[in-house]
Design an enzyme around this catalytic site. Structure first.
Site, PDB file in Angstrom:
ATOM      1  N   ASN A   1       0.844  -1.186   0.000  1.00 41.10           N
ATOM      2  CA  ASN A   1       0.000   0.000   0.000  1.00 41.10           C
ATOM      3  C   ASN A   1       0.878   1.233   0.000  1.00 41.10           C
ATOM      4  O   ASN A   1       1.724   1.404   0.884  1.00 41.10           O
ATOM      5  CB  ASN A   1      -0.890   0.040   1.251  1.00 41.10           C
ATOM      6  CG  ASN A   1      -1.952   1.109   1.142  1.00 41.10           C
ATOM      7  OD1 ASN A   1      -2.882   0.990   0.353  1.00 41.10           O
ATOM      8  ND2 ASN A   1      -1.807   2.179   1.921  1.00 41.10           N
ATOM      9  N   GLU A   2       0.711   2.051  -1.014  1.00 39.93           N
ATOM     10  CA  GLU A   2       1.443   3.322  -1.083  1.00 39.93           C
ATOM     11  C   GLU A   2       2.901   3.162  -0.644  1.00 39.93           C
ATOM     12  O   GLU A   2       3.328   3.717   0.383  1.00 39.93           O
ATOM     13  CB  GLU A   2       0.751   4.398  -0.253  1.00 39.93           C
ATOM     14  CG  GLU A   2      -0.604   4.788  -0.802  1.00 39.93           C
ATOM     15  CD  GLU A   2      -1.162   6.049  -0.160  1.00 39.93           C
ATOM     16  OE1 GLU A   2      -0.674   6.453   0.902  1.00 39.93           O
ATOM     17  OE2 GLU A   2      -2.093   6.632  -0.738  1.00 39.93           O
TER      18      GLU A   2
ATOM     19  N   GLU B   1      -8.002   5.216  -4.260  1.00 39.48           N
ATOM     20  CA  GLU B   1      -8.498   5.816  -3.013  1.00 39.48           C
ATOM     21  C   GLU B   1      -8.744   7.302  -3.234  1.00 39.48           C
ATOM     22  O   GLU B   1      -7.925   7.974  -3.881  1.00 39.48           O
ATOM     23  CB  GLU B   1      -7.446   5.752  -1.900  1.00 39.48           C
ATOM     24  CG  GLU B   1      -7.111   4.430  -1.332  1.00 39.48           C
ATOM     25  CD  GLU B   1      -6.027   4.586  -0.242  1.00 39.48           C
ATOM     26  OE1 GLU B   1      -5.818   5.694   0.282  1.00 39.48           O
ATOM     27  OE2 GLU B   1      -5.371   3.587   0.049  1.00 39.48           O
TER      28      GLU B   1
HETATM   29  C1  GAL Z   1      -3.691   6.817   2.218  1.00 40.84           C
HETATM   30  C2  GAL Z   1      -3.562   5.391   2.697  1.00 40.84           C
HETATM   31  C3  GAL Z   1      -4.827   4.874   3.343  1.00 40.84           C
HETATM   32  C4  GAL Z   1      -5.358   5.897   4.306  1.00 40.84           C
HETATM   33  C5  GAL Z   1      -5.591   7.185   3.565  1.00 40.84           C
HETATM   34  C6  GAL Z   1      -6.203   8.268   4.432  1.00 40.84           C
HETATM   35  O1  GAL Z   1      -2.456   7.440   2.138  1.00 40.84           O
HETATM   36  O2  GAL Z   1      -3.244   4.544   1.615  1.00 40.84           O
HETATM   37  O3  GAL Z   1      -4.533   3.666   4.007  1.00 40.84           O
HETATM   38  O4  GAL Z   1      -4.450   6.091   5.341  1.00 40.84           O
HETATM   39  O5  GAL Z   1      -4.370   7.665   3.079  1.00 40.84           O
HETATM   40  O6  GAL Z   1      -6.415   9.457   3.715  1.00 40.84           O
END
Ligand code: GAL
Length: 659
Positions: free
Chosen positions: A147-148, A310
């Site tokens: 993830n990221e 996301e």
């Molecule tokens: C992203 C991350 C997610 C969550 C989100 C919140 O950077 O992948 O898991 O933390 O931000 O905005």
């Protein structure tokens, strides 16, 4: 693309935070909203492997079963982004170390050193188990690796990293004499006589060596990329035909060289996906922030399909003040990404957490439940995306490119530069935002990419250019292209060594300009140009060596000298700008170079199928309705429009255009 009909709609689903009875309710609500895809298990390593080598997949089996029964496809995470506490206790040497030498503790997420063998081994063991167990699961539509990458641990400075960095350097330079030459270690008595003397750019008394620092950034991006490739290849081998992605960060995240990552994410069974969150207090309007993020993601995907993995339904929880989205913005933001090529809209996260660090982050199902405006908008969006299903697979046209190079930005933003105000990455965004204001959709591109399809190429800030990139830019112009280069470009080679003989060394010939001195301006001051434009931050003492002077400085250190020049080269033109124009001047200049809106007054983007079917997205980010010349069938309402059309304030229209 994941095995989903039409566009993807859903988000991160973290059922491990909830009792099992909630899972059934979740599935029911997902059906109600029209959810097609959820990402499961991103942070569930400690639930999947509660003790070393002891795996518990039963709960995940049940979750996948429930989702499959509900017709929701699964983007299954490999869960390797957050090693469990037992891992860090057993392998303290795998915890990351910051530049000051502090070893970080576990307790948040991504607390591992990218070069730690123990992490790699434990991560691949988990991925291998997941692949074996779920390879043939009918719900499995895509793999979501990690993830990221690098969100919290892009750079580690520990001894394991130091050893891996030295290996990387040996492969790059082969011998120390070459390395010493490229890094200019004769300066400040930094000459290395043994590889062991080389350490990451840890906190030191004064400025670290720029060449070393730049290579360390490159190495750090490569170290994480190697972890991704290892997981990806394992999954490709065990589950051929299932697409693999990892979600990139498109919020101005610049710590990894995403052009190199893109090469690993494109091709058969691979997908570029990206996350985006608005920065609430950024003066750049949300529409421009989204356009930059989405245009970047699409460009990383080679102009083809990508997926918004996301974004948020409303407020996030990690900015100083986290603002809610006003009514309509959830839908407009989602469709703004879809307009720019996303194959759907996904969110972090499905259900708002009641505990944990992100309990104040919005979600598709808010704390207040389904009797909420956010939930109603989520359901409406689900309907919209279903109605837009026929656009899946269509791609976005762009005739303008903005050049972006990560190592160039890293080098330019290092310490001891002529001016702290001469930011690099932000300038790329600023020029992109100027195009957005003009209603022009642009791709981002690397200076070594084939640029021949673009009418106009902008290079706002390319401090570092290697020789092949210079040759590529020259060939583009010679063949008829229009190139506009911003100040302080073409200054250093790929080792961050100044190109001699007058600036901008690498581009002197192409631009027909020679600069003797750079003249940073005092904070907050401006220089006037004789075409009415205003510059800030920077000016240059230039003379022309073949270029025509288009505008000169009226005042400031280089008064009377050229500020904006044009140089006909072959069939094209190379423009050079020696200052940072304020907004009106920049907008005017881009207009004069032919950056014209697709549909005046609106954020308008066209997606097209290879067979010619085309769709016009019209987004109105403003507070008054806009009438524009466009026609077709509105896919969201079914209404036929012979044209013109009126897009309400804050509204979106998606027209299937007549062939
Ligand atoms: C992203 C991350 C997610 C969550 C989100 C919140 O950077 O992948 O898991 O933390 O931000 O905005």
């Amino acid at each position: 693309m994941p095995r989903v009909a039409g566009l993807c709609f859903g988000g991160d689903y973290n059922p491990e935070q909830w009792p099992e009875q909630t899972w059934r309710e979740d599935a029911q609500l997902m059906r109600e909203a029209g959810v097609t895809l959820v990402t499961v298990g991103v942070f569930s390593w400690s639930m999947l492997e509660p003790a070393p080598g002891k795996y518990e997949f039963g709960w995940l089996d049940r979750v996948l079963e429930i989702l499959h029964d509900a017709g929701v496809a699964v983007d299954l995470a490999t869960a390797t982004a957050s090693p469990p506490p037992w891992f860090s206790v057993a392998h303290p040497e795998a915890l990351p170390v910051d530049a000051h030498g502090n070893r970080l503790s576990h307790g948040s997420r991504q607390t591992f050193c990218p070069s730690a063998p123990a992490y790699r081994e434990a991560a691949l063991a988990l991925v291998s188990r997941l692949a074996d167990r779920y390879a043939d699961h009918p719900a499995l539509a895509m793999w979501h690796v990690h993830n990221e990458y690098g969100c919290h641990n892009a750079r580690c400075y520990c001894d394991t990293t130091a050893a891996a960095f030295r290996d990387w350097l040996r492969a790059r330079y082969h011998d120390l004499d070459t390395l010493n030459d490229r890094w200019g270690t004769a300066f400040w008595s930094q000459r290395f006589t043994d590889w062991q003397q080389i350490v990451p750019p840890r906190t030191t008394g004064s400025y670290p060596n720029p060449g070393l620092t730049l290579d360390f950034h490159r190495f750090s991006s490569d170290a994480l990329r190697a972890l991704f490739v290892a997981e990806r290849d394992l999954l490709h081998a065990r589950t051929p035909g299932i697409p693999v992605t990892t979600n990139l960060i498109s919020n101005g995240f610049t710590q990894l060289d995403y052009w190199q990552w893109a090469e690993e994410l494109t091709g058969p069974d691979r997908l570029v996906s990206a996350d985006h969150y608005l920065i609430g207090e950024d003066p750049t309007p949300p529409g421009a922030q989204i356009a930059y993020a989405a245009d970047t993601a699409r460009s990383l995907a080679g102009g083809g399909s990508w997926l918004l993995m996301e974004h948020s339904t409303s407020a996030v929880n990690w900015q100083p003040r986290n603002f809610v989205k006003p009514p309509g913005q959830l839908i407009r933001d989602s469709l703004a990404h879809v307009a720019r090529g996303s194959e759907g809209a996904m969110f972090f996260q499905w259900r708002a957490s009641r505990a944990g660090a992100e309990r104040w982050h919005s979600a598709m199902v808010p704390h207040a439940g389904t009797d909420t405006a956010v939930w109603r908008e989520v359901v409406t969006l689900g309907g919209h995306l279903r109605r837009l299903g026929e656009i899946a697979g269509s791609v976005v046209d762009a005739e303008v490119a903005v050049l972006l190079d990560y190592p160039s930005g890293w080098a330019a933003e290092g310490p001891a530069q002529p001016s702290v105000d001469m930011v690099s990455f932000d300038e790329v965004c600023r020029w992109h935002a100027a195009l957005w204001r003009r209603g022009v959709t642009a791709n981002l591109a690397h200076p070594s990419h084939d640029l021949s399809r673009y009418r106009l190429v902008l290079a706002p800030a390319l401090y570092l250019l290697d020789d092949p990139a210079v040759a590529n830019l020259a060939a583009y112009v010679r063949a008829g292209g229009t190139l506009l280069v911003g100040p302080y470009s073409g200054v250093v080679d790929e080792f961050d060594r100044v190109r001699l003989g007058g600036y901008p060394g690498a581009l002197r010939e192409l631009l027909g300009v020679r600069v003797e001195q750079y003249c940073p301006l005092p904070a907050g001051t401006t220089v006037a140009l004789d075409n009415g434009a205003t510059g800030r931050v920077w000016a240059e003492q230039a003379t022309t060596t073949g270029a025509d002077v288009v505008a000169s400085y009226v005042d400031g250190p280089p008064a009377g000298r050229p500020a904006l020049t044009r140089h006909p080269v072959g069939d094209g033109t190379a423009w050079y700008l020696g200052t940072r124009l304020t907004r009106p001047g920049l907008d005017r200049l881009l207009g004069s170079l032919g950056a014209h809106p697709l549909v005046p007054g609106l954020d308008a983007v066209r997606r097209r199928h290879p067979d010619g079917r085309s769709y016009l997205f019209l987004l109105n980010h403003g507070s008054t309705e806009v009438t524009a010349e466009a026609a077709g069938t509105d896919l969201l309402t079914g209404a036929e429009h012979a044209g013109p059309v009126t897009v309400p304030a804050g509204g979106v229209m998606v027209l299937r255009e007549r062939l």
